[in-house]
Design an enzyme around this catalytic site. Sequence first.
Site, PDB file in Angstrom:
ATOM      1  N   HIS A 593      20.598 -32.222 -44.761  1.00  0.00           N
ATOM      2  CA  HIS A 593      19.309 -32.590 -45.347  1.00  0.00           C
ATOM      3  C   HIS A 593      18.569 -31.304 -45.740  1.00  0.00           C
ATOM      4  O   HIS A 593      19.002 -30.211 -45.408  1.00  0.00           O
ATOM      5  CB  HIS A 593      18.477 -33.363 -44.323  1.00  0.00           C
ATOM      6  CG  HIS A 593      18.171 -32.537 -43.113  1.00  0.00           C
ATOM      7  ND1 HIS A 593      19.078 -32.380 -42.085  1.00  0.00           N
ATOM      8  CD2 HIS A 593      17.106 -31.769 -42.791  1.00  0.00           C
ATOM      9  CE1 HIS A 593      18.569 -31.568 -41.174  1.00  0.00           C
ATOM     10  NE2 HIS A 593      17.370 -31.174 -41.580  1.00  0.00           N
ATOM     11  N   ASP A 595      14.602 -29.598 -45.543  1.00  0.00           N
ATOM     12  CA  ASP A 595      13.411 -29.837 -44.727  1.00  0.00           C
ATOM     13  C   ASP A 595      12.174 -30.265 -45.494  1.00  0.00           C
ATOM     14  O   ASP A 595      11.318 -30.947 -44.949  1.00  0.00           O
ATOM     15  CB  ASP A 595      13.079 -28.596 -43.898  1.00  0.00           C
ATOM     16  CG  ASP A 595      14.053 -28.399 -42.751  1.00  0.00           C
ATOM     17  OD1 ASP A 595      14.130 -27.293 -42.220  1.00  0.00           O
ATOM     18  OD2 ASP A 595      14.739 -29.375 -42.390  1.00  0.00           O
ATOM     19  N   HIS A 665      21.065 -28.183 -44.932  1.00  0.00           N
ATOM     20  CA  HIS A 665      21.759 -27.808 -43.698  1.00  0.00           C
ATOM     21  C   HIS A 665      21.976 -29.025 -42.808  1.00  0.00           C
ATOM     22  O   HIS A 665      21.336 -30.056 -42.993  1.00  0.00           O
ATOM     23  CB  HIS A 665      20.951 -26.751 -42.936  1.00  0.00           C
ATOM     24  CG  HIS A 665      19.556 -27.197 -42.626  1.00  0.00           C
ATOM     25  ND1 HIS A 665      18.527 -27.047 -43.526  1.00  0.00           N
ATOM     26  CD2 HIS A 665      19.014 -27.809 -41.541  1.00  0.00           C
ATOM     27  CE1 HIS A 665      17.412 -27.538 -43.009  1.00  0.00           C
ATOM     28  NE2 HIS A 665      17.678 -28.016 -41.796  1.00  0.00           N
ATOM     29  N   ARG A 675      23.521 -29.516 -25.826  1.00  0.00           N
ATOM     30  CA  ARG A 675      23.114 -28.457 -26.763  1.00  0.00           C
ATOM     31  C   ARG A 675      21.595 -28.480 -26.854  1.00  0.00           C
ATOM     32  O   ARG A 675      20.991 -29.479 -27.222  1.00  0.00           O
ATOM     33  CB  ARG A 675      23.718 -28.749 -28.134  1.00  0.00           C
ATOM     34  CG  ARG A 675      23.327 -27.800 -29.248  1.00  0.00           C
ATOM     35  CD  ARG A 675      23.718 -28.450 -30.571  1.00  0.00           C
ATOM     36  NE  ARG A 675      23.706 -27.561 -31.708  1.00  0.00           N
ATOM     37  CZ  ARG A 675      22.651 -27.355 -32.480  1.00  0.00           C
ATOM     38  NH1 ARG A 675      21.496 -27.917 -32.196  1.00  0.00           N
ATOM     39  NH2 ARG A 675      22.754 -26.584 -33.554  1.00  0.00           N
TER      40      ARG A 675
END
Length: 767
Positions: A593, A595, A665, A675
């Site tokens: 996507h 930002d 990204h 994570r």
Amino acid sequence: MAPRVLLARPLFGLLVLAAQLFVPAVGAETDLSSLPADMLLAAGTEAYARGDWSAVILHMERALRAREAHRARLIQCRLRCAANSTDGLPAKDEQQHPAPPAVGERRPLDDLRFFGQLLRRAGCLRKCLPDGASRYQLGEETELEFRKRSPYNYLQVAYFKINKLDKAVAAAHTFFVANPGHMEMRQNLDYYQMMAGVKDSDFVDLEAKPHMEEFRLGVSYYTEEKPQAAILHLEKALEAYWVADTECRALCEGPYDYEGYNYLEYNADLFQAIIDHYTQVLSCKQGCVTELASQTGSEKPIEDFLPSHFNYLQFAYYNSGDYEKAIECAKTYLLFFPNDEVMKQNLAYYTAVLGDNLATPVRPRKDVELYWRRSLLEKEQLFFAYDVFGIPFVDPDTWTPEEVIPKRLQEKQKVERETAARISEEIGNLMKEIENLVEEKTKESTDMNKLVREGGPLVYDGLGITMNSKLLNGSQRVVVDGFLSDEECRALQRLTNAAASAGDGYRGKTSPHTPSETFYGVTVYKALKLGQEGKVPMQSAYLYYNVTEKVRLVMESYFRLDTPLHFSYSHLVCRTAIEDKQEDRADPSHPVHVDNCILNAEALVCVKEPPAYTFRDYSAILYLNGDFEGGAFYFTELDATTVTAEVQPQCGRAVGFSSGSENPHGVKAVTKGQRCAIALWFTLDPRHSERERVQADDLVRMLFNTEETELPPEKETVAEKEIVAEKEIVAEKEIVAEKEIVAEKEIVAESSTPAPAEDTTLGKDEL
Ligand SMILES: *[C@@H]1O[C@H](CO)[C@@H](O)[C@H](O)[C@H]1NC(C)=O
Ligand SMILES: *[C@@H]1O[C@H](CO)[C@@H](O)[C@H](O)[C@H]1NC(C)=O
Ligand SMILES: *[C@@H]1O[C@H](CO)[C@@H](O)[C@H](O)[C@H]1NC(C)=O
């Protein structure tokens, strides 16, 4: 075979002009070279109507040269007389009266001396200008035709007709530069481009301004990270700037413009009349800032044009290892913007590298300091005239210190601003539409700025650039390591898990992006609140707060932003692979996507409109760990599939990038383990700065009794600390002021953009 030459119809006004004026027949005995430019222009226009191409060329070229020659004569003469008038009379006079005269008798003598100088100067001017100089003064309309470069429009046709292609192309290009919206000329240029025998080098701008050309070259070398070449051209640009500035100012000393007064009714007395004319000239001289910063064919002049030379230069010198020059340029820049945080940090850094004993004696550039002083004095006088006589003065500079404006005028302007604010509120809805358009425009220009700005200092010790845009195969990207120690990473990871089980509203929900992972997150303010309630370690919450601010400052500095970067949203997020949901898993942890716009990968477009967070300008993710499987961060092309670079998370590593369509990204599937990362979005628009952050700032101030929310750079000398202390007071005031603005703007923002409600927080999380 001839291209369609779509010349705009010759201007009606010019034809009329031609009829009114004495037009010498070509070949007549008249000495054409001594004719004023307007007559030559008229003769050229008339020749065009007859289709006499060689006469068009003859007259138009001469018209251009005649105007230039007149300009040069005026400038040379005025400068010569200005230089002459400073010596002579007063000094001699004083020698004859060695004893200082009493106060009472000094006044009339001073007046006489003052007017004596004026007389001499006027006498000088009369001598050095040719007889009937006023005959060469162009009327307003004709001057405008020259400024629009109309003669080149005629010339390009004439040269084309007599088959002088190189000259035709140059004339066409020169005209087009000043008239970029001229469709016919664009088509002509397209034709020329395709024609055999036309070379790229023929497309020259014959009226290019040297200071602007050199500046453009300098900036483009700067952008290509060639500091030596950038320095060469920017220094040349400055040299040319001073020449152009001197000329521009000399040309201001023209006749009084009655500006709508009926001069027959104008009855000002001696000093009033002098001041009327003088302020007009002074205003014009101040206007040279704008004149010199304007780019041909573009409506908006370059903002802070002269100071910006030194912004580029200080960094170019730094990049080529010349710290002394870098310091000189930084100090020169600070003359204009003494409170510029980034520049102050740069200067502190250069000073630390070079050593105080070498750095301290370096002064701002002499010529600039002189320019700055003179400009301030001029502004003072003009503001005085504004205050006392009501002669309006529009300051072309953004750097003018407030003290220069008289108190009364400041108050008057404040009242005017408030009235204006009320009025604009009343027509607010109408304005908003316009505002949106303007916002898009400025966004475009900040997008342009971004290209130039990268590679600023990292501000803190212990940080290092691991990859820049080049290594990351894109633009406006960076990977910086060293933000957190292993112990700090573990503390923050524990904080998230403790916060999640304390129940801050996320409670281990399934990730909004994939059913194969769970998702916990906590905001800075929530963490601090939980710390206050004793549900998580307070030190960890404080660390979380501190490190986000550290990332913000580094982003601001590294991308060389000249306006502050504000938090738009921050979130510490852990994603955990759900063990029994990993088989045959094909989906990513977070799909690709962008930002600040809605990516349509199939159409290869990114639409920058709500519900996208269009105000986000920069993004950063700070990783807390790397001990999991999968979960790599990656950049792609606009197609969302071609991976251009991959970044492996690890403790203390931050990846930062601009939030636009240049940086799509995503995150690969986390297939085993947990994570954790702090996702940060920033905006340059204070209206969209995060409300929760302001609350967090207040809470930190209250809990830890810190005066300042900003982390001072780790390296600082004693002297600097004193400055920092002073700054803190200023900074606090600014925060208060900013909050007021934010509060005001929020009303506007709320009605236009969907407010981020608590429940939709998950949807906001994109990493
Ligand atoms: C300037 O002054 C010098 C002597 O001081 C004189 O010779 C010269 O003619 C002056 N120039 C003009 C243009 O008046
Ligand atoms: C956060 O920053 C402040 C100000 O620099 C410092 O005093 C404090 O020790 C820091 N706290 C943590 C936990 O990092
Ligand atoms: C950039 O592209 C090159 C060539 O395609 C590749 O080898 C390299 O890994 C890429 N850089 C990163 C950080 O992924």
